[in-house]
Write a protein that holds these residues in place. Structure first.
Motif, mmCIF file in Angstrom:
data_model
loop_
_atom_site.group_PDB
_atom_site.id
_atom_site.type_symbol
_atom_site.label_atom_id
_atom_site.label_comp_id
_atom_site.label_asym_id
_atom_site.label_seq_id
_atom_site.Cartn_x
_atom_site.Cartn_y
_atom_site.Cartn_z
ATOM 1 N N PRO A 339 6.974 -1.901 9.977
ATOM 2 C CA PRO A 339 7.471 -1.561 8.833
ATOM 3 C C PRO A 339 6.920 -2.171 7.727
ATOM 4 C CG PRO A 339 8.892 -3.067 10.294
ATOM 5 C CD PRO A 339 7.530 -2.538 10.922
ATOM 6 N N MET A 340 6.893 -1.522 6.448
ATOM 7 C CA MET A 340 6.280 -1.988 5.301
ATOM 8 C C MET A 340 6.904 -1.666 3.920
ATOM 9 S SD MET A 340 3.011 0.587 5.163
ATOM 10 C CE MET A 340 3.158 0.453 3.319
ATOM 11 N N PRO A 375 1.915 -10.335 6.851
ATOM 12 C CA PRO A 375 0.644 -9.986 6.230
ATOM 13 C C PRO A 375 1.164 -8.537 5.564
ATOM 14 C CG PRO A 375 0.339 -10.601 8.272
ATOM 15 C CD PRO A 375 1.757 -10.587 8.309
ATOM 16 N N GLY A 542 -1.652 -5.889 -2.208
ATOM 17 C CA GLY A 542 -1.193 -5.292 -0.940
ATOM 18 C C GLY A 542 -0.596 -3.775 -0.672
ATOM 19 N N CYS A 543 -0.939 -3.104 -1.847
ATOM 20 C CA CYS A 543 -0.683 -1.753 -1.979
ATOM 21 C C CYS A 543 -1.467 -0.880 -1.181
ATOM 22 C CB CYS A 543 -0.570 -1.235 -3.420
ATOM 23 S SG CYS A 543 -0.119 0.579 -3.386
ATOM 24 N N PRO A 544 -0.928 -0.125 -0.088
ATOM 25 C CA PRO A 544 -1.641 0.675 0.672
ATOM 26 C C PRO A 544 -2.227 1.947 0.143
ATOM 27 C CG PRO A 544 0.742 0.693 1.430
ATOM 28 C CD PRO A 544 0.672 0.060 0.070
ATOM 29 N N ILE A 546 -4.114 1.533 -2.547
ATOM 30 C CA ILE A 546 -5.555 1.143 -2.915
ATOM 31 C C ILE A 546 -6.557 0.819 -1.915
ATOM 32 C CG2 ILE A 546 -6.588 -0.449 -4.317
ATOM 33 C CD1 ILE A 546 -3.871 -1.339 -5.337
ATOM 34 N N ILE A 571 -0.643 9.356 -2.651
ATOM 35 C CA ILE A 571 0.577 8.324 -2.388
ATOM 36 C C ILE A 571 0.714 7.650 -3.278
ATOM 37 C CG2 ILE A 571 0.228 8.579 0.154
ATOM 38 C CD1 ILE A 571 -1.433 6.238 0.227
ATOM 39 N N ALA B 41 15.362 -0.726 9.409
ATOM 40 C CA ALA B 41 14.326 -1.163 9.020
ATOM 41 C C ALA B 41 13.017 -0.697 9.882
ATOM 42 C CB ALA B 41 14.142 -2.768 9.291
ATOM 43 N N ALA B 42 13.325 -0.181 11.096
ATOM 44 C CA ALA B 42 12.071 0.136 11.809
ATOM 45 C C ALA B 42 11.668 1.545 11.253
ATOM 46 C CB ALA B 42 12.566 0.609 13.334
ATOM 47 N N ARG B 44 10.877 2.322 7.881
ATOM 48 C CA ARG B 44 9.979 2.353 6.556
ATOM 49 C C ARG B 44 8.533 2.452 7.068
ATOM 50 N NH1 ARG B 44 13.398 2.620 3.530
ATOM 51 N NH2 ARG B 44 15.092 1.031 3.287
ATOM 52 N N GLY B 45 7.883 3.582 6.627
ATOM 53 C CA GLY B 45 6.368 3.881 6.874
ATOM 54 C C GLY B 45 6.077 4.009 8.466
ATOM 55 N N GLY B 46 6.861 3.841 9.361
ATOM 56 C CA GLY B 46 6.748 3.629 10.715
ATOM 57 C C GLY B 46 6.877 4.783 11.367
ATOM 58 N N THR B 102 -0.898 3.261 7.030
ATOM 59 C CA THR B 102 -1.110 2.614 5.929
ATOM 60 C C THR B 102 -1.072 1.054 5.922
ATOM 61 O OG1 THR B 102 1.323 3.110 5.421
ATOM 62 C CG2 THR B 102 -0.245 4.442 4.418
ATOM 63 N N TYR B 103 -0.913 0.592 7.150
ATOM 64 C CA TYR B 103 -0.887 -0.900 7.269
ATOM 65 C C TYR B 103 -2.423 -1.273 6.906
ATOM 66 C CZ TYR B 103 -0.062 -5.315 9.453
ATOM 67 O OH TYR B 103 0.070 -6.720 10.071
ATOM 68 N N LEU B 104 -2.687 -2.409 6.261
ATOM 69 C CA LEU B 104 -3.930 -2.941 5.969
ATOM 70 C C LEU B 104 -4.865 -3.685 6.915
ATOM 71 C CD1 LEU B 104 -2.805 -4.311 2.402
ATOM 72 C CD2 LEU B 104 -3.801 -2.097 2.758
#
Lengths: 597, 190
Positions: A339-340, A375, A542-544, A546, A571, B41-42, B44-46, B102-104
């Protein structure tokens, strides 16, 4: 009769409507949120989001004591907030029917713990119903009102996430309403504290009467198996469905009312088999009661873990020895999708600002911004429960950690952040609080609250003024800042920390998912590559959207070349955060227009 | 006999809507149905995963690992993540479409050939590019209908029932586009 596909939450709402409920209140919380959302579509019912679960519960109590059927729903941890009321209400009992829905979250899919709220019903001496499917979810709400009025007691109905969010077929019925019951002033009954002692033994007598009732209650029933098994099973809730899926043979004692238990019937059932398995998720709630009845030939928690969710596979494994195939995805590289924060989320700007202030500790709270503890931000250093951040920051300060900042969302501040802020004023704290105001209850699905200026249907409502509240509490330092301008937030927080007294910074930026933001035209931003100095500050947001460019930059020949930034135009939603932190101002709107004052 | 389906994809791909349509079609034909996924919550973007089961009487809303008849993956990495739910020889319809997480955290890379990997397992892997098909039709968002059209060939459900549910669920101005997307999906599995 028509059967419709409904979620457990929708079925519960339908049951409340059919039961003639007149008043319904809740505070959003997964997996309970959709119950009240659904109820709000029935025009006959006054349905509302209250500022917190205790307020919702008290309002429901008031309505029920005054004489109409009342309904309150909340997630499991919401019952903690309402517990003060819930524990005392049974002493007096109720006038018209009162039902509390507790939607539990084994497996903590969207929660901070997985407490088993069935214990709350036993603790408060309140009858407890556990439906196992969608039809029962609706039917048991109606049964709950019958029990509530027959025994003049609040009733709790507990579901778990799997039922709340599973869709199944539900047969609809008609709504039946009863005229409002008269409220008769009777202080010996409704003014509890001076007469608490007098209420105590009638409450026990009521429990004994309900125990008798449980013996004949029709939703406690034996579900016959094929007869090929020499053991029995006791279970309840959605676990019945899992267990029956993999165990067609044994007879089941399926409990609809799990407190108080039909002790005699259970003793009889257990005496018919050499061994009886108690299959329940979370804690050994049934098993403990059965053991207390002196039943010895049972097995339970030694076979079925109290951690996380049960599954049909786990039951099959423990009972039949069948081993289900395991996840093989790790045989190759499979990145997770954790989740993010959404792209365009205002919290990202607040985290960016707080991360620039060295040496602070950030106590956190519950909301989307709890992701700030992960993170790439790692901004937040504590988070437990609703409203905890402010009192915890005060405690840190008194323990010799003065550079502590509390971060709390708008809805959470209204839910339970005001008393600890008042306390910080009264007890001469220097607590710094950042209210991240995104103008909605974000995480649970953008519900309106007292700070949004809108009611549950989107109609205009009085909008709270956070600054006036804080000043009225005695906070002398209150500043507003835009969450999309980290330098504003950073400057305000630095000043706030220095201020000799409690201080509040309101970091403002709307959630990208609220309707007025969603409908706004979005213009993406882009990096003027020739001007990018690869400083990396936009990456730190932390913007995905970028990303690292293949192009690099170095200021002098002695430096290591670093990647420049590029922005994914598909996006990017044009929130302006990266442009605001860019020193050479080389992040611009794709249409070339200026991006705001 | 219970028909067991698992839909998997990424939030925003229409996984939940598609699985609801399948559940509604099954309900319209008189089956008992259960369909569920995790919200909150699970999401969001998941990764999103939805279980759909129908039959004469359905108990568990959750599929059992190793017992799913047909899995529909709207994204190929998500196919890898959940394929172990399939029974041996089960049908895996996979959209040959890549959505980069999209996770960094760049330590774990997107796999090079997830479909090739899945073909080494004991399933009947059928791939199509529903996203591209939908784009050609004029809107990437109808890729979920392409996937539904494809999976419809592996259900006992009648074509007329599908169309009735689509008429019911899809706003009139998008209905034709969605029907075309559904038909394209059916065609890929012909």
């Amino acid at each position: 009769m028509t059967k419709q596909l409904m979620s457990g939450d929708q079925a519960i709402a339908r049951g409340a409507w059919e039961a003639g409920v007149m008043f319904a209140a809740s505070y959003p919380g997964t997996p309970a949120t959709e119950i009240l959302e659904s109820l709000a579509h029935y025009p006959e019912i006054h349905a509302q989001w209250s500022v917190n679960e205790k307020v919702a519960f008290d309002q429901g109590m008031g309505a029920a004591i005054a004489g109409v059927r009342a309904f309150v729903s909340m997630k499991h941890v919401g019952v903690n907030v309402a517990a003060d009321s819930f524990m005392v209400f049974p002493y007096a009992g109720t006038n018209a029917g009162f039902v509390l829905i507790s939607a539990d979250d084994p497996g903590t899919h969207s929660s901070q713990n997985e407490q088993d709220n069935r214990y709350f019903a036993k603790f408060a001496k309140v009858p407890l119903l556990e439906p196992s499917d969608n039809q029962e979810a609706k039917d048991y709400v109606k049964l709950a009102y019958q029990i509530s009025e027959q025994f003049e007691t609040p009733v709790m109905l507990r579901v778990t996430m799997r039922l709340a969010h599973t869709k199944g077929l539900v047969e609809h019925g008609e709504r039946s309403t009863a005229p409002k019951k008269p409220f008769v002033k009777d202080n010996l009954k409704w003014v509890v504290p001076p007469f608490a002692k007098a209420h105590r033994s009638p409450l026990e007598n009521k429990m004994r009467a309900m125990e008798q009732y449980a013996e004949t209650f029709p939703a406690n029933k034996i579900e016959k198996g094929t007869g090929k098994a020499d053991f029995g099973v006791i279970t309840s809730g959605v676990i019945f469905q899992y267990a029956r899926e993999v165990l067609p043979d044994p007879d089941f004692f399926k409990l609809g009312l799990t407190f108080p238990l039909p002790k005699q019937r259970l003793l009889d059932f257990c005496s018919q088999y050499q061994k009886v398995y108690v299959i329940e998720e979370s804690e050994p709630f049934l098993e403990e009661q059965l053991r207390f009845c002196g039943i010895r030939n049972i097995a339970g928690k030694e076979m079925f873990t109290n951690i996380g969710e049960l599954s049909p596979e786990l039951i099959a494994q423990q009972m039949n020895g069948t081993i289900a195939p395991t996840d093989f995805s790790k045989e190759i590289s499979t990145p997770a999708r954790p989740p993010m924060l959404c792209i365009g989320c205002p919290h990202r700007g607040t985290f960016t600002a707080l991360n620039r202030i060295n040496g602070i500790t950030v106590t956190g709270d519950i909301g989307c911004y709890t992701l700030g503890g992960l993170p790439p931000y790692n901004t937040m250093n504590t988070s437990f429960e609703m409203g905890g951040s402010i009192g915890q920051a005060f405690g840190f300060e008194k323990a010799g950690e003065p550079r502590t900042v509390a971060i709390i969302g708008d809805s959470t501040f209204l839910h339970s952040g005001i008393p600890p802020l008042l306390d910080a004023v009264y007890n001469k704290g220097k607590t710094t609080v950042v209210i991240v105001d995104n103008r909605t209850t974000g995480m649970t699905g953008q519900e309106n609250h007292a700070g949004t200026g809108k009611g549950i249907h989107g109609e205009p409502a009085k909008q709270v003024d956070y600054e006036k509240i804080c000043r009225a509490l005695g906070v002398e330092f209150v500043k507003h800042a835009s969450a999309f301008r980290p330098e504003e937030v950073e400057g305000a927080v630095r000043e706030a920390i220095k201020f000799d007294g409690p201080s509040v910074v309101i970091s403002e930026g709307p959630c990208v998912l609220i309707p007025e933001e969603k409908s706004k035209p979005k213009v993406a931003f882009t990096v003027v590559a020739d001007e990018c100095i690869a400083c990396g500050l936009c990456f730190h947001t932390g913007c995905p959207a970028i990303l690292e460019s293949a192009e690099t930059y170095r200021a002098s020949a002695s430096q290591k070349p670093r990647p420049k930034a590029i922005i994914d135009p598909l996006i990017c939603v044009g929130c302006t955060l990266c442009a605001a932190v860019c020193p050479p101002e080389c992040i611009v709107r794709v249409d070339g227009k200026p991006w705001g004052a | 006999m219970t028909h067991n389906f698992l839909f998997a994809g990424v939030g925003g791909q229409g996984v939940v809507l598609a699985s609801e349509v399948l559940a509604l079609v099954a309900a319209a034909e008189g089956y008992d149905v259960k369909q569920g996924e995790v919200h909150g919550a699970a999401q969001r973007g998941g990764a999103v995963v939805s279980h759909i089961r129908f039959g004469e009487r359905v108990y568990s809303p959750l599929n059992l690992r190793g017992q799913v008849d047909v899995m529909v993956a709207f994204e190929k990495l998500e196919a890898v993540r959940h394929a172990h739910y399939l029974k041996p020889g089960g049908v895996l319809i996979v959209n040959d479409h890549r959505i980069e997480p999209t996770y960094l955290n760049t330590a774990v890379k997107y796999p090079e050939d997830p479909i090739g990997f899945l073909k080494t397992k004991s399933y009947r892997v059928l791939s199509l590019n529903a996203t591209e098909t939908a784009r050609v039709l004029g809107n990437e968002r109808v890729s979920s209908l392409v996937m539904l059209g494809a999976v419809s060939k592996f259900t006992p459900l009648k074509a007329s029932s599908w169309d009735e549910v689509l008429q019911d669920r899809i706003p009139a101005k998008y209905l034709e586009l969605n029907r075309r997307a559904f038909a394209e999906g059916q065609r890929t599995m012909a």
